[in-house]
Scaffold this motif. Sequence first.
Motif, mmCIF file in Angstrom:
data_model
loop_
_atom_site.group_PDB
_atom_site.id
_atom_site.type_symbol
_atom_site.label_atom_id
_atom_site.label_comp_id
_atom_site.label_asym_id
_atom_site.label_seq_id
_atom_site.Cartn_x
_atom_site.Cartn_y
_atom_site.Cartn_z
ATOM 1 N N ALA A 1 34.057 37.823 43.424
ATOM 2 C CA ALA A 1 32.307 37.096 42.869
ATOM 3 C C ALA A 1 32.789 35.885 42.958
ATOM 4 N N LEU A 2 34.487 35.189 42.184
ATOM 5 C CA LEU A 2 34.459 33.742 42.243
ATOM 6 C C LEU A 2 34.918 33.381 43.401
ATOM 7 N N ALA A 3 34.820 33.293 44.751
ATOM 8 C CA ALA A 3 35.542 33.664 45.719
ATOM 9 C C ALA A 3 34.428 32.014 46.167
ATOM 10 N N PRO A 4 35.197 30.498 46.581
ATOM 11 C CA PRO A 4 36.221 30.805 46.880
ATOM 12 C C PRO A 4 37.299 30.134 45.572
ATOM 13 N N VAL A 5 36.613 29.758 44.727
ATOM 14 C CA VAL A 5 37.580 29.695 43.611
ATOM 15 C C VAL A 5 38.867 29.732 43.154
ATOM 16 N N ALA A 6 38.397 31.590 42.951
ATOM 17 C CA ALA A 6 39.984 32.453 42.513
ATOM 18 C C ALA A 6 40.505 32.895 43.701
ATOM 19 N N GLN A 7 41.911 32.094 43.769
ATOM 20 C CA GLN A 7 42.916 32.916 44.370
ATOM 21 C C GLN A 7 43.166 34.371 43.903
ATOM 22 N N ASP A 8 43.033 34.537 42.608
ATOM 23 C CA ASP A 8 43.797 35.275 41.588
ATOM 24 C C ASP A 8 43.589 35.932 40.401
ATOM 25 N N ILE A 9 43.102 36.532 39.720
ATOM 26 C CA ILE A 9 42.518 36.768 38.540
ATOM 27 C C ILE A 9 43.501 37.703 36.946
ATOM 28 N N VAL A 10 43.873 37.319 36.388
ATOM 29 C CA VAL A 10 44.380 38.177 34.561
ATOM 30 C C VAL A 10 43.453 38.212 33.997
ATOM 31 N N LEU A 11 43.362 39.915 34.228
ATOM 32 C CA LEU A 11 41.933 40.179 33.258
ATOM 33 C C LEU A 11 42.927 40.651 31.723
ATOM 34 N N ALA A 12 41.727 39.974 30.522
ATOM 35 C CA ALA A 12 42.189 39.574 29.242
ATOM 36 C C ALA A 12 41.633 40.773 28.328
ATOM 37 N N GLY A 13 41.442 40.913 26.805
ATOM 38 C CA GLY A 13 40.138 41.762 26.447
ATOM 39 C C GLY A 13 40.195 42.985 25.519
ATOM 40 N N HIS A 14 42.020 43.173 25.595
ATOM 41 C CA HIS A 14 42.519 44.256 24.708
ATOM 42 C C HIS A 14 42.017 43.976 23.268
ATOM 43 N N ASP A 15 41.649 45.058 22.875
ATOM 44 C CA ASP A 15 40.922 45.311 21.765
ATOM 45 C C ASP A 15 39.818 43.153 21.145
ATOM 46 N N ARG A 16 39.241 42.761 21.804
ATOM 47 C CA ARG A 16 38.566 42.581 21.806
ATOM 48 C C ARG A 16 37.411 42.660 22.713
ATOM 49 N N SER A 17 36.187 42.182 22.234
ATOM 50 C CA SER A 17 34.627 42.713 21.712
ATOM 51 C C SER A 17 34.481 42.170 24.043
ATOM 52 N N GLU A 18 35.031 41.882 24.350
ATOM 53 C CA GLU A 18 34.690 41.535 26.158
ATOM 54 C C GLU A 18 35.786 41.221 26.831
ATOM 55 N N VAL A 19 35.178 41.251 28.295
ATOM 56 C CA VAL A 19 36.206 40.664 29.276
ATOM 57 C C VAL A 19 36.489 39.534 29.184
ATOM 58 N N GLY A 20 37.516 38.832 29.315
ATOM 59 C CA GLY A 20 37.331 37.316 30.012
ATOM 60 C C GLY A 20 38.427 37.272 30.943
ATOM 61 N N PHE A 21 38.934 36.301 31.563
ATOM 62 C CA PHE A 21 39.695 36.050 33.459
ATOM 63 C C PHE A 21 40.657 34.271 33.345
ATOM 64 N N LEU A 22 41.677 35.235 32.960
ATOM 65 C CA LEU A 22 42.327 33.641 33.405
ATOM 66 C C LEU A 22 42.697 34.085 35.264
ATOM 67 N N VAL A 23 42.557 32.696 35.771
ATOM 68 C CA VAL A 23 41.905 32.195 36.464
ATOM 69 C C VAL A 23 43.088 31.394 37.537
ATOM 70 N N PHE A 24 43.977 31.912 38.845
ATOM 71 C CA PHE A 24 45.044 31.060 38.972
ATOM 72 C C PHE A 24 44.096 30.356 40.248
ATOM 73 N N PRO A 25 43.555 29.443 40.006
ATOM 74 C CA PRO A 25 42.845 28.717 41.464
ATOM 75 C C PRO A 25 43.256 28.481 42.287
ATOM 76 N N ASN A 26 42.564 28.949 43.939
ATOM 77 C CA ASN A 26 42.381 28.465 45.576
ATOM 78 C C ASN A 26 42.672 26.948 45.018
ATOM 79 N N VAL A 27 43.261 26.019 45.374
ATOM 80 C CA VAL A 27 43.370 24.540 44.721
ATOM 81 C C VAL A 27 42.944 23.783 45.955
ATOM 82 N N ALA A 28 43.027 24.056 47.660
ATOM 83 C CA ALA A 28 42.182 23.261 48.372
ATOM 84 C C ALA A 28 40.781 24.102 48.495
ATOM 85 N N ALA A 29 40.368 25.282 48.311
ATOM 86 C CA ALA A 29 39.211 25.450 48.356
ATOM 87 C C ALA A 29 38.481 24.816 46.899
#
Length: 595
Positions: A473-501
């Motif tokens: 969904a976040l292509a081409p920006v996202a090279q990889d993503i880590v999901l956060a949100g344990h015991d929180r109300s919503e999911v959040g994304f820590l995004v390692f970017p595709n720098v060239a893109a």
Amino acid sequence: MTNGLARPAVDVYRRPDGTILLSSPEPLGACDRAVGEWLEHWARAAPDRAFLQERVEGVWRGTTYAEARERVHRLATWLLQNAAASGPVAILSDNSVEQGLLTLAAMHVGIPVAPVSPAYSTQSKDFAKLKAIISLIEPGVVYAGDATRYGPAFAAIRDLHRGIEASPASFDSLPQADDLAVDARFRAIGPDTIAKLLFTSGSTGEPKGVINTQGMLCSNQQARLQHWPLLIHEPPIIVDWLPWSHTFGGNHNFGLVLRNGGTLYIDGGRPVQPLFAPTVANLRDVASTIHFNVPRGVDLLVAALETDAELKQRFFSRMSIVFCAAAALPPHLWTALRRLAKDARSEPVLITSGWGSTETAPLATDCPWQAELPGVIGQPAAGTELKLVPNGGKLEVRVRGPNVTPGYWKRPDLTAKLWDEEGFYRIGDAVRFTDPERPELGLLFDGRVAEDFKLDTGTWVNVGVLRVKAIAALAPVAQDIVLAGHDRSEVGFLVFPNVAACRALVPSLNSDAPLSEVLGSGPVRARVREGLARLRDESSGSSGHGNRALLLVDPPSIDRGEITDKGYLNQRAVLASREDLVRELYGDSVGVIRI
């Protein structure tokens, strides 16, 4: 086989408690006694065929099978004369012809080989993991492939071992082969002889030495041959960068070439810019028959093939199979590969995957047919059994077979926890059926059991599935993503970017503009926001999308165990080492992108 591809099939047994047993209807054929039998065979059957090749001053140079056998016997003689009883051979090296031959020489005479991830020597600042490995294995030989590149690492471990230090220069004047002594040791090798120690850190802790036996390696390649019978008629030609310190490159790919009398062109490139340019040059130079990669590499490869028609034609000109593993391939990349293959070649190209681990040498499942969905990891490999155990709404998968490790080097405490009461290896992964009503169509990887978490509503988040959807969904920006949100109300994304893109999205900025400026630009943030909104619109609940994202400037760290040098991102390690960024993700920072 149909058009060279297998028909999907599996034997299924369901227990009353919900446990499901899966096995291949095709039994495993007779396995070779030792890896060295393959070298001996091809040195006789195809002595002049190229085996290992590497670029030296821009020219491919290397060894034939006959030359490899002769050098392996001389290296083995040197080992017997200098370090046969002292301990394993530790290797600090990038992939090279000499490393490959030294590895085969040690295994030929029953000395375990311990190839250490180059990242632990060249990217680490404190050499902590390298020191832990050397202290654990107590090597008889420590080999460095490049005295300059590995000099600091060599010095850092000098007081931790009593082994002989060696480099390519150490082998300039090898003794003549003592064939009687070498052959005697070779004949004494059996399936239970330790071939390698491969190191994996898991999600936490120091590296563990996974014992790989000759039987594990041989059974894996026998299964591979049964799944890809085209190897009988067409020796593989591969251009490969995957590090031999890992099971994918060092066991599966190297072993496939040797087992089937093929040629391996060692690719000095890497799936990061600007190090990907040598890979493109190598793929343009050598028309492979099989291509192996990981999602990060496929991402860059697809971009290159999309923009270079000549490269696309060359890449697919002889290609039979493109195999991606180590992590799930995002759907947009799988779809692009299939489209590019059809554009370039009239004959079918199998775009496929499999699944396993260092403890399974690595092949545990395989998909030797063209799946109609991305992410299918197939069915149990020949000779392998899977046990699917209900666990928290998932099917935890366990493995049994001749490909499974007997344990961890000098860690009986960890070894004792490896298996369940029926002898199945507890790998910690989950799978699900592509179609529960048609189990023969294969399995999908369903994430690590320990990575999933609950929102404060009690809703479980399937990290493995959502991560892949989010990257797409976040292509081409996202090279990889880590999901956060344990015991929180919503999911959040820590995004390692595709720098060239990301830079390509902001052509108005200079090419040397700071990355923070690029990631903070309007076009990049707008693209992330659009992806978050689309993912939300396509999901059926709070666990199927993220409402916020934070683009990370700092890449994942080898020292902190966040990533391996083959590109596998450790979700738990990233969350643990970047707690401050998780807090920022759920705070009021202007850097957070929200919908």
